[in-house]
Structures are given as structure tokens and as C-alpha cells.
Design an enzyme around this catalytic site. Sequence first.
Site, PDB file in Angstrom:
ATOM      1  N   PHE A  60     -22.629  89.799  55.475  1.00  0.00           N
ATOM      2  CA  PHE A  60     -22.132  88.443  55.745  1.00  0.00           C
ATOM      3  C   PHE A  60     -22.716  87.847  57.037  1.00  0.00           C
ATOM      4  O   PHE A  60     -22.363  86.736  57.420  1.00  0.00           O
ATOM      5  CB  PHE A  60     -20.598  88.410  55.756  1.00  0.00           C
ATOM      6  CG  PHE A  60     -19.978  88.338  54.375  1.00  0.00           C
ATOM      7  CD1 PHE A  60     -20.759  88.218  53.221  1.00  0.00           C
ATOM      8  CD2 PHE A  60     -18.597  88.376  54.210  1.00  0.00           C
ATOM      9  CE1 PHE A  60     -20.185  88.140  51.947  1.00  0.00           C
ATOM     10  CE2 PHE A  60     -18.014  88.291  52.946  1.00  0.00           C
ATOM     11  CZ  PHE A  60     -18.802  88.181  51.821  1.00  0.00           C
ATOM     12  N   ARG A  61     -23.599  88.592  57.720  1.00  0.00           N
ATOM     13  CA  ARG A  61     -24.437  88.028  58.796  1.00  0.00           C
ATOM     14  C   ARG A  61     -23.685  87.576  60.033  1.00  0.00           C
ATOM     15  O   ARG A  61     -24.251  86.819  60.838  1.00  0.00           O
ATOM     16  CB  ARG A  61     -25.240  86.819  58.267  1.00  0.00           C
ATOM     17  CG  ARG A  61     -25.989  87.012  56.970  1.00  0.00           C
ATOM     18  CD  ARG A  61     -27.023  88.068  57.094  1.00  0.00           C
ATOM     19  NE  ARG A  61     -27.978  88.072  55.978  1.00  0.00           N
ATOM     20  CZ  ARG A  61     -28.690  89.143  55.659  1.00  0.00           C
ATOM     21  NH1 ARG A  61     -28.554  90.274  56.325  1.00  0.00           N
ATOM     22  NH2 ARG A  61     -29.557  89.097  54.662  1.00  0.00           N
ATOM     23  N   HIS A 170     -28.760 104.234  52.308  1.00  0.00           N
ATOM     24  CA  HIS A 170     -29.902 103.469  51.797  1.00  0.00           C
ATOM     25  C   HIS A 170     -31.020 104.499  51.649  1.00  0.00           C
ATOM     26  O   HIS A 170     -31.699 104.840  52.613  1.00  0.00           O
ATOM     27  CB  HIS A 170     -30.280 102.360  52.785  1.00  0.00           C
ATOM     28  CG  HIS A 170     -31.443 101.519  52.336  1.00  0.00           C
ATOM     29  ND1 HIS A 170     -31.396 100.149  52.262  1.00  0.00           N
ATOM     30  CD2 HIS A 170     -32.697 101.868  51.937  1.00  0.00           C
ATOM     31  CE1 HIS A 170     -32.573  99.687  51.831  1.00  0.00           C
ATOM     32  NE2 HIS A 170     -33.372 100.714  51.630  1.00  0.00           N
ATOM     33  N   HIS A 234     -27.173 101.057  46.100  1.00  0.00           N
ATOM     34  CA  HIS A 234     -28.161 100.324  45.296  1.00  0.00           C
ATOM     35  C   HIS A 234     -29.244 101.191  44.631  1.00  0.00           C
ATOM     36  O   HIS A 234     -30.424 101.084  44.959  1.00  0.00           O
ATOM     37  CB  HIS A 234     -28.829  99.209  46.114  1.00  0.00           C
ATOM     38  CG  HIS A 234     -29.159  99.527  47.549  1.00  0.00           C
ATOM     39  ND1 HIS A 234     -29.899 100.617  47.929  1.00  0.00           N
ATOM     40  CD2 HIS A 234     -28.849  98.880  48.700  1.00  0.00           C
ATOM     41  CE1 HIS A 234     -30.025 100.623  49.240  1.00  0.00           C
ATOM     42  NE2 HIS A 234     -29.399  99.577  49.725  1.00  0.00           N
ATOM     43  N   ASP A 303     -24.640  94.035  47.313  1.00  0.00           N
ATOM     44  CA  ASP A 303     -25.653  94.032  48.376  1.00  0.00           C
ATOM     45  C   ASP A 303     -26.023  92.587  48.746  1.00  0.00           C
ATOM     46  O   ASP A 303     -27.178  92.273  49.035  1.00  0.00           O
ATOM     47  CB  ASP A 303     -26.905  94.824  47.966  1.00  0.00           C
ATOM     48  CG  ASP A 303     -27.787  95.178  49.166  1.00  0.00           C
ATOM     49  OD1 ASP A 303     -27.363  94.936  50.312  1.00  0.00           O
ATOM     50  OD2 ASP A 303     -28.901  95.692  48.947  1.00  0.00           O
ATOM     51  N   HIS A 307     -30.527  84.881  52.543  1.00  0.00           N
ATOM     52  CA  HIS A 307     -31.529  84.291  53.441  1.00  0.00           C
ATOM     53  C   HIS A 307     -31.690  82.849  52.993  1.00  0.00           C
ATOM     54  O   HIS A 307     -31.502  82.537  51.807  1.00  0.00           O
ATOM     55  CB  HIS A 307     -32.873  85.020  53.311  1.00  0.00           C
ATOM     56  CG  HIS A 307     -32.807  86.470  53.710  1.00  0.00           C
ATOM     57  ND1 HIS A 307     -32.722  86.881  55.018  1.00  0.00           N
ATOM     58  CD2 HIS A 307     -32.790  87.607  52.962  1.00  0.00           C
ATOM     59  CE1 HIS A 307     -32.670  88.205  55.070  1.00  0.00           C
ATOM     60  NE2 HIS A 307     -32.696  88.672  53.833  1.00  0.00           N
TER      61      HIS A 307
HETATM   62  O1  DOR Z   1     -33.387  93.669  50.918  1.00  0.00           O
HETATM   63  C1  DOR Z   1     -32.564  94.000  51.752  1.00  0.00           C
HETATM   64  N1  DOR Z   1     -31.938  93.085  52.507  1.00  0.00           N
HETATM   65  N2  DOR Z   1     -32.291  95.316  51.923  1.00  0.00           N
HETATM   66  C2  DOR Z   1     -31.514  95.756  52.927  1.00  0.00           C
HETATM   67  O2  DOR Z   1     -31.301  96.946  53.039  1.00  0.00           O
HETATM   68  C3  DOR Z   1     -30.949  94.800  53.921  1.00  0.00           C
HETATM   69  C4  DOR Z   1     -30.830  93.458  53.332  1.00  0.00           C
HETATM   70  C5  DOR Z   1     -30.561  92.376  54.336  1.00  0.00           C
HETATM   71  O3  DOR Z   1     -29.661  92.570  55.171  1.00  0.00           O
HETATM   72  O4  DOR Z   1     -31.181  91.307  54.254  1.00  0.00           O
HETATM   73 ZN    ZN Z   2     -27.533  96.308  51.887  1.00  0.00          ZN
END
Ligand code: DOR
Ligand code: ZN
Length: 444
Positions: A60-61, A170, A234, A303, A307
Site C-alpha cells: 500500500f506504499r 519471495h 506468489h 501482491d 505504480h
Molecule cells: O513486481 C514486484 N513489485 N515484485 C515485488 O516483489 C515488489 C513489488 C513492488 O513493491 O512494486
Molecule cells: Zn510483493
Amino acid sequence: MRPETAFAGRLLMDGELVSGAVEVTDGRITDIVKTSDAEDVLDFGDALVLPGGVDMHVHFRDPGYTHKEDFLTGSSAAVFGGTTTVVDMPNTIPFIADRTTFVEKAGAMADSWVDFGLASALAAGRDPVAMADLAVCYKLFMASTTGVEGGDYEESLHRAVGVAKPIVVHAEDPGQFRASPGVDLEDHSRARPFIAEVEGIRRIYSLASHQIPAPSVHPAQGENHPNFWIHIAHLTSAEGADVVRGLRPAGFTAEVTPHHLFLDSSMELGTLGKVNPPLRTVNDRSALWRALGDGTIDAVASDHAPHLPEEKDTDFADAPAGIPGVETLYPLMLHSVKRDMLPLNRVVDAVATRPAEILGIPKGKVEVGYDADLAIFDSSNVTEIKGEDLHSRCGWTPFDGMEAIFPVATVVCGRMHQRDGALFGDPEGKMLIQPQHSRTMNGG
Ligand code: DOR
Ligand code: ZN
């Protein structure tokens, strides 16, 4: 005493759909009855009253990358998708790997519409044991990915001796990565090939088996268990699923994402389909569906890794990896029942019950004593997914145009927060920790 509220509809009881009502007082399920005399009975007719989704893997950034998402937007997307609990991953700013950073994050995050747990990373030189009362699980990154530098994962794992919580891995062995031109999804899958996943899982098994025993172990662990509770995040490949199948007697659990089930590297998704670990082939997708069906894979987790479109709109090699999916997870999986991909009870198990069991939280079941987290679906209400209708700040989805069944109502701890696509109430989601603390343990 009369219950406060009841939610009536069709309930999944022992694998059968039956008409009934879920009675709720103080946020908990108090009874399941044929006909309720609660003060307030909300009757959903033939709609399915199912446990809310438990998405054990979201990004969730918040804090750090809130231009992509924050807890308020991410958790509202969860509510619109029928997911009522999330576990947020540690690759925020600060990177969460000890008590100080954990407490800082918990104090800085925006409010949440859903209950949530926070994962803490296992990282070289950082102490995970001192915060075992706060984290719902740990995350071990074997390889570099968005916002994460791969490090000495052997040392990191060693530091986790003494934590009796799932270690979400992971699993990509960077030793298997290859140089590749990196212009499309097939290149990306060659650069981080399935064999990296296979070797990653094997390596973690070998390391976990040789460390000192943790004081208590995963209840699902059988005789030859390794000393940690390893949950593989995943899974992407047929071969990876086979390795996990062999390690289930050792107590391994696993999850798969909707993107690895519904998408593959032959699709024209460009950078929108770039994710780590990568999308694979149509064959891998079929194998993952089978592994989910036979219980080799316990759970579906999104997951969710948002972006912005402008960040993705660049050369393939430079584009950030990650796919959003918290809102579409349950709707896509429920639609897969209509397509006879899986039976309803397996979907509910994978989306709600198993992840809650793995996390050890009183959620994921419509049963007396559990939190009253409900997702209510009218299974005739099939709609097409459209990026602009979704609620993540990122504003796009790789599942655009696919059919799904979104919930007509979402209930978190007895509070209805979504009905017919409108959001209600206040974001009162609480942090799940053991023992139970409130989010304000920081004093703030
Ligand atoms: O593709 C991915 N994006 N894999 C990850 O392990 C992290 C994630 C992200 O936080 O953007
Ligand atoms: Zn992840």
C-alpha cells in the site's frame, strides 16, 4: 439479548449453500440462524453471504510512495472488492525491518477501511525477534525487486530463530538470473527464469532445515518439518508448484496471485505486465490452477503493487515491476466458479479461510466467534472490469475487459462500508497484532 444486526442471504455451510442469517453484535458473529429476530435485519435475498477476503500480500506504499497509493486509497479498493483484511509488505520508506521502523510506519500511515497486519522484513543486521509481538508475519526477499536490495538472506533467516510466525518468502535465487535484452514479457521471464523460483524454494528449504529450532512451530507442520514456518509467496511456475507439493509434508504453505493465474507472458500487456517474479506461460497458468484446486497452493493473494501509468510508460527495461490487484482478486476468483475453474468452497477457502489460518487471526470464516467480516455477492451480477471504475490511486488494471463479480456489500467487523458501489462510514480498520494492541501503541 437480541443481536444488533443480522445479514441474511445464502450461506456456505459445509460446502452447501443454505438460506440463513449471520447475527452480529459488537463486531463479532454471535449466531447463525435460519430466521433472525435481530434489531436490524439486512436481507440480501439470494445473494451469497461469504467471509470477507483476507489478502495476505499487498503493497500500500504508505509511508514513502503515497503518490502511488496510501492506506486510505488501497484499503478502499479492498472494500470495493470484498476484501476485509490485508497484510502490508515492508518495502515502504522507512523499510520495515525492526521495532523502530515498524512503530514509525504504524504511526505514520493513513487510516484504513479494513483491518490490517504489517509484515516486517528479515534483513541482515536487523533484529526481528524484538518485534515478534507486532508483526503478523515476516518477509524474506531473496532477490532485489522494487524498493528492495537483495542481501545475505542466509544471515537474515538465521536471525529469525525464535520467531514463531510465518516467513513469507519471495523465492527467486538471483544466482539463476540471466542477462536478457529485456524488451518484452517473454524476455523478462527469461531474465528471471522459473528455475530461479525452483532453486529459491529448494535453497530456503535447505537453510530452514538446518537452523536451530524455533520454540514453537506451525501447527500444520508434519514430522520432518523444517525449523521455520515457510510460506512461499506468489508461485509462478508448474515446476515451482511441484517443488512446493513435495514440501507440504514439511509444513510449507504457498500463495498464488490472480495475475499469475489469469495472465501470461504471451499477452500484449507491455510494461503493465512487468512484475517480479515474472508472468510465465499458458501451461504454467494451467498448472497453477491445478495446484490451487488440489490444495498444493493454499491461498490467493494479490501482491497488489501499484505504480502510476506514467511510471509504467517508459522503456520495458526501465519500467517498475508490479501489478495492482487488491480490488479485483475476489471478483475474478468468484467469477472463476461460474466458469467451472474451481468449486465455490475452494475459492472461499483460498481467498479467506486459509490465509486467515496461516496468519492465525479470527477471520476468514462465517462462524460463531469470528470477526463479522462479510463480502456479499450476487453471482448473476457479472460485470466487465474497467480500470477507471477501480479505486486504487494508480488508476489502471491489467485485467481490463475481463469479467468479474464485484460484491454488492462489504462488512468489516459488523460495519457495512460498501453497498451497491458506494462507500459508507469511517475508516476504522485496526492493526492486527498478537497480543492485541491498538494502532496507537506508539502513544500517537
Ligand atoms: O513486481 C514486484 N513489485 N515484485 C515485488 O516483489 C515488489 C513489488 C513492488 O513493491 O512494486
Ligand atoms: Zn510483493
